[in-house]
Design a protein around this motif. Structure first.
Motif: not given
Lengths: 433, 433
Positions: A9-11, A15-18, A254-260, A311-315
């Motif tokens: 549920i990162l904004s 996500i950009a910062a991570v 949803h592609l996990w953008e904190d990992s890729y 769903c609210g996930r922003l990935h």
């Protein structure tokens, strides 16, 4: 919304910062490997100079051939003694490729996988049957570790042996399965042949992946087995399964953008395609220790779906894979992907589970023939009826493909089936050029 | 002595104390399962009354048939929601059996397995190739989790595909393997056929198990592959591999008595055999949560080895499994175990890797024939030489078995081989009674 991991549920800003922080770190780590050290030196890129996401385009693209050429140790960015797993491709079509993992890599992978399963509605209380080959194939162990991480009662059923798979599903009241799409249809057919209704099998959730398939194939699986089927995306170069997954809304993965970090590039020019256009998915690993990959060309064709998911996930969500850059057939100068054909066929109610695309050459001209199984109740001896179905399918295919394939109707269950991945294209052309 | 786990160096008093405490606990836990609750009630045994090791004989014996009859849930002593794994037998020869594990059970199992590997000389720095079927077979995942627990770079190679196994061994400089004994001999043969020396393959350690084999087979594996081969013992009812293992001295397998209580009973009378005599191994799990088993009859025949091992570990050693109570052949009224025959054959220098035991019936009399592959260099057309070998083998077998089998010499590589477990006995008798 219930979540498995806070990263879900990162904004967008978070996500950009991570991504920025992890990109800087992963490039430095990649530079420890012989391959990237040489590559970055050659391009004059100082790893320390990668400080923002805009720097991404200064990094080299990586191809499957690069992985092959650096087999077995050239991509390794870690001390040997920290490695706990490797997965290798069979190398049946060329040199093999290998991917290494540290213990932390395996934990990260299991967490990503568990996050996917949870997002698709699986919980600790589920009984989960993993119908996938184990061993070097990442689909088996990858999904397995995710299910155990989530805490499901996991049945490592492996591939094949359909009678036993069905017995396990029933005896242990299995609520969720992982299954290859073509095998799901095959298994449903086996149950129906026993005079039983496949919808009475216990599972309520199927995770489907490992081979490209159309929306129509998914809907068929859902209807035949009476469950919800969720698309999964992964590839062994990015660990395996667990890269992108559908949520309850089933509207893209949803592609996990904190990992890729994912890019969609034109496969010819390697330039970014326009927003929402189809192109080649190119990915950078952000968390892998043993073997980071920078801008890896997956050869998989997809697009980013516009808008936000309910769903609210922003990935960001990617569309189902419409084919591989390598799968493209060129017939009479027209680009054709097998998935376009499947999409048309499986939307025709008279069509049974199986079909085959046959490429032939007559003189110097390539011809495409589509052999289609017709459901028993429609396969009657009345030539007018069959002729009508044939014409209708040919018309639908012509509209989609812009070439006119020959259409041959065959009886249900007359085409070869497979317990593994389906092999849909048969190339009978003597030479390929 | 380097150890992996402090339990390895418990004194006999400490082992007895741990066993006493854990036995009391496990009986109470077992009593939660429908099967043991009914069984203990029926026998009038109050679980609270089990307070010393002498109480063991008041507990019921458990058989494979009990497991079958209580399939699928009757042996379960745990809340469903704590289960994370099940392994089931194929049930090809009757109803299947199932064993459940909690997360803690899996951790305990991996720890026991890692302890075994460490005792055989494997370390974190090893590259380990697991040549075993994954999935429901416990030999694959059981060994795999142990190797990862130890921290080895683990290659989940799976079973079969010999050319690829050999390539992996070489490419990744594999230092330790897990392999079925008959497949180890087969693989060495494949390398030799390529004109290469199997001793040049990198592994220095082989863990061998999953099928009974003789000391002579082990020595052959060691000589042909130029490594040390360590015997492994386990069975899926006791988790799988990790029950007992050889240390560097290779003189019997230390059975982990902090996790299991082992008895050796006469298979007919179920009374303890005399100290050091061969009988059926009967085991009680001391640490399993999901599915404790009390006094489980393994059908495996072995004995406790006398004396203390030079390694200093005081966990008692069992001898290699000499057969299964079920494997016994009765020929002319004499009990014969296939392992007795292997032991003799593989000590004869002229004998190649493979042999077959054929049971025939002539009139009303059962005959035993042994077909033996002879190494190429000895298989010459001189009937006197071959006749001499044949006579010598027949004499050795007669001395061991007390019946005279027919001996047929065949060319090397003429008998069927298998990539899986070897099937050594062919029964051609029309009826079995």
């Amino acid at each position: 919304m219930e979540i498995f991991h806070p990263a879900e549920i990162l904004s967008r800003d978070e996500i950009a910062a991570v991504q920025t922080r992890r990109l800087a770190r992963v490039v430095k780590r990649a530079a420890r490997s012989p391959f990237y050290k040489a590559k970055l030196d050659e391009m004059g890129v100082d790893p320390e100079s990668i400080t923002s996401l805009d720097d991404l385009t200064r990094l080299p693209l990586t191809t499957k051939d690069d992985l092959r050429a650096s087999y077995p140790f050239g991509m390794l960015a870690d001390e040997h003694r920290e490695l706990v797993r490797l997965h290798a491709s069979s190398g049946t079509t060329g040199a093999p490729t290998v991917v290494y993992h540290t213990e932390k890599d395996l934990r990260t992978w299991a967490d990503l996988m568990a996050r996917c399963m949870h997002m698709a509605g699986m919980r600790k209380e589920d009984v989960f049957q993993n119908i996938a080959g184990y061993g070097l194939f990442t689909g088996g162990l990858g999904i397995h570790y995710g299910a155990e991480r989530l805490g499901c009662l996991t049945i490592p059923a492996g591939a094949g042996n359909t009678a036993r798979q069905i017995k396990l599903l029933r005896d242990f009241n299995v609520s969720a399965v992982h299954i290859i799409p073509s095998y799901a249809l095959y298994l449903a057919g086996v149950v129906a042949e026993q005079g039983l209704d496949p919808r009475d099998l216990p599972p309520r959730i199927a995770l489907i992946g490992a081979e490209p398939h159309s929306e129509e194939a998914r809907r068929r699986i859902e209807e035949m087995l009476g469950l919800k089927a969720y698309n999964s995306y992964g590839l062994s170069e990015m660990n395996g399964p667990g890269v992108a997954f559908e949520c309850e809304h089933q509207n893209g993965m949803h592609l996990w953008e904190d990992s890729y970090i994912a890019e969609i590039l034109d496969p010819q020019t390697q330039e970014p395609v326009a927003e929402g256009e189809v192109g080649e998915l190119v990915m950078t690993t952000l968390t892998r220790e043993a073997m980071p990959l920078l801008r890896y060309r997956t050869r998989d064709l997809t697009r980013f779906l516009p808008g936000e998911c309910a769903c609210g996930r922003l990935h960001r969500r990617i569309d189902r894979i419409t084919g591989r850059a390598d799968d493209m057939l060129i017939i009479k100068g027209v680009n054709i992907y097998p998935m376009q054909i499947e999409k048309i066929l499986l939307a025709v109610p008279e069509v049974a589970q199986n079909y085959q695309i046959v490429l032939e050459r007559e003189g110097y001209i390539d011809q495409i023939k589509v052999r289609v199984e017709i459901k028993e109740e429609f396969f009657i001896e009345d030539m007018r009826v069959l002729g009508g179905i044939q014409k209708r399918i040919a018309g639908l295919l012509r509209n989609e493909l812009l070439v006119t394939p020959r259409v041959e109707l065959v009886e249900a269950k007359s085409l070869p089936t497979s317990e593994g991945k389906a092999s849909r294209v048969v190339d009978l052309r003597e030479t390929k050029d």
